[in-house]
Design an enzyme around this catalytic site. Structure first.
Site, PDB file in Angstrom:
ATOM      1  N   ARG A  65       0.784  -1.252   0.000  1.00 31.69           N
ATOM      2  CA  ARG A  65       0.000   0.000   0.000  1.00 31.69           C
ATOM      3  C   ARG A  65       0.806   1.287   0.000  1.00 31.69           C
ATOM      4  O   ARG A  65       0.248   2.344  -0.280  1.00 31.69           O
ATOM      5  CB  ARG A  65      -0.983   0.042   1.181  1.00 31.69           C
ATOM      6  CG  ARG A  65      -1.985  -1.091   1.210  1.00 31.69           C
ATOM      7  CD  ARG A  65      -2.852  -1.116  -0.034  1.00 31.69           C
ATOM      8  NE  ARG A  65      -3.953  -2.073   0.110  1.00 31.69           N
ATOM      9  CZ  ARG A  65      -4.462  -2.770  -0.884  1.00 31.69           C
ATOM     10  NH1 ARG A  65      -3.999  -2.612  -2.119  1.00 31.69           N
ATOM     11  NH2 ARG A  65      -5.443  -3.608  -0.690  1.00 31.69           N
ATOM     12  N   ASP A 306      -2.015 -12.759  -1.588  1.00 36.18           N
ATOM     13  CA  ASP A 306      -2.803 -11.597  -2.028  1.00 36.18           C
ATOM     14  C   ASP A 306      -3.186 -10.755  -0.803  1.00 36.18           C
ATOM     15  O   ASP A 306      -4.319 -10.267  -0.698  1.00 36.18           O
ATOM     16  CB  ASP A 306      -4.049 -12.027  -2.810  1.00 36.18           C
ATOM     17  CG  ASP A 306      -4.742 -10.844  -3.501  1.00 36.18           C
ATOM     18  OD1 ASP A 306      -4.204  -9.717  -3.456  1.00 36.18           O
ATOM     19  OD2 ASP A 306      -5.826 -11.050  -4.074  1.00 36.18           O
TER      20      ASP A 306
END
Ligand code: DOR
Length: 426
Positions: A65, A306
């Site tokens: 992120r 993931d």
């Protein structure tokens, strides 16, 4: 002054050398020196009796992120979560803000990772400039900056001609394309798998065909270009079948599955909890079985998480507005051991191959082995340890896990990066 570490009397499982035996591992100055009886009197000793001693685990599908969405995760918190999950290396996916499509952004990630001083971070670059799917990113420059693979994950590479050229071009550098396989016209507006459950809940569905058609397209393009395709997060029985057929034809294709896709089904959506919402979605029991069969026979090469952190404010929205994705770094080992090894579906060497040897090979990184002379990235796993998931106590900044409160078997108890113990379960 030499820095020596001995891991004593563990079950050393290293598929890269065909090793599975009780032995000692000797580490000096950050490198593996030998697997064999070690003398006493070394600097540091860890008693590994009853533990699996494996080459450090590698997660090739992690959303860190940063830059841009530090409220969900940062390189520091995400890599701490990786260490706590037993991972010594992660590959970070470039759907950040801005996306990782320039040398400067790759360098930013490397610098942040160095400063965090946690696990290794390998960078995946964008296939297309700004992830817009219109023109190729500067692949050559990204390779020069250290990108190990290319992906527009979060979205497919939609334009077939762009994908064809990307496979050709990345193939010249021997880099794989990590492909998110989805035909958007088929999945648009969907929040879960299309099927009986979506029908009963009145929720818009994403059909298995949305994934399968794109896997079909990309395996054909990999075949015709000779490029390297890696199919991310396979969730359908059809997808497993298409990868199996492509491999049988000699196509350069590899594939990964996520723990949630071999553990949960779309039935879990009955509670309307967004922690069961991810893309691709949870499918049916038959799909789950096909994925496990794919892991067993090697059609699915590796297990990747993931890891997709989203802050509680975002995930707490109604199901159709909440973002896709769940965290996975700190539950991957427990879920894989519980679902695959403890049930007798796969052996420990196959699990380590799927979580270390093969992801390293696919990314072309010099990890995933305990061969003397290699970097001493090592994971110690207690195969029998039963533990309860407590998402609030996780190192990850986000808590969007559907496995909170689950009791799992198997847990990483020490994570060693370049000979240094970076995580120890107390
Ligand atoms: O569930 C998902 N979350 N799937 C994706 O492809 C992207 C990811 C994310 O970035 O949150």
């Amino acid at each position: 002054m030499h820095q020596t570490l001995v891991l004593r009397n563990g079950r050393v499982v290293d598929p890269s050398q065909g090793i599975d035996r009780i032995d000692d591992v000797l580490v000096r100055d950050g490198l593996v020196v030998a697997i064999g009886p070690a003398e006493t009197g070394t600097d540091e000793t860890i008693d590994a009796t009853g533990l699996i001693v494996a080459p450090g685990l590698v997660d090739m599908h992690v959303h860190l992120r940063e830059p841009g969405r530090e409220e969900d995760e940062t390189i520091e918190t995400g890599t701490r979560a990786a260490l706590a999950g037993g991972f010594t290396s992660v590959a970070c996916i470039p759907n950040t803000e801005p996306p990782i499509d320039t040398q400067a952004t790759v360098e930013f990630i490397h610098q942040k990772a160095m400063r965090a001083d946690t696990c290794n971070v390998f960078v995946v670059g964008c296939v297309s400039r700004n992830r817009e799917g219109k023109e190729l990113a500067d692949i050559g420059q990204l390779v020069e900056a250290g990108a190990v693979a290319f992906s527009d994950d979060g979205a497919p590479v939609y334009d077939a001609e762009l994908m064809r050229r990307a496979l050709e071009y990345c193939g010249m550098f021997d880099k794989p394309i990590l492909a998110h396989e989805e035909v958007l016209e088929l999945s648009r507006g969907g929040v879960m798998n299309e099927g009986l459950v979506s029908l009963m809940l009145g929720l818009a569905g994403m059909p298995a065909a949305a994934e399968d058609v794109m896997i079909g397209r990309d395996t054909v393009l990999a075949e015709s270009t000779g490029g390297r395709l890696h199919v991310m997060h396979v969730s359908t029985a059809g997808g497993v079948g298409l990868v199996r057929m492509a491999k049988a034809r000699g196509v350069r294709v590899t594939a990964e599955a996520c723990p949630h896709h071999f553990t949960l089904t779309d039935e879990t959506l009955r509670g309307f909890d967004s922690n069961y919402k991810m893309s691709p979605p949870l499918r049916t029991a038959a799909d789950v079985e096909a994925i496990i069969a794919g892991i067993v026979d090697g059609t699915i090469d590796c297990i990747a998480t993931d890891h997709a952190p989203h802050s509680p404010e975002k995930k707490m929205l109604e199901l159709d507005r909440a973002p896709f994705g769940i965290i996975g770094l700190e539950t991957a080992v427990g879920l894989s051991v519980t679902r695959l090894v403890a049930t007798g579906r796969i052996s420990w060497p196959r699990l380590i191959e799927a979580m270390s040897t093969l992801p390293s090979r696919i990314l072309g990184i010099n990890r995933g082995t305990l061969r003397p002379g290699s970097v001493a990235d090592i994971t110690l796993i207690d195969p029998e340890r039963s533990w309860q998931v407590d998402a609030k106590s996780f190192c990850s900044k986000s808590v969007n896990s559907p496995f909170d409160r689950w009791t799992l078997r198997g847990r990483a108890v020490a994570t060693i990066v370049a000979g240094r113990v970076k995580y120890r379960l107390t």
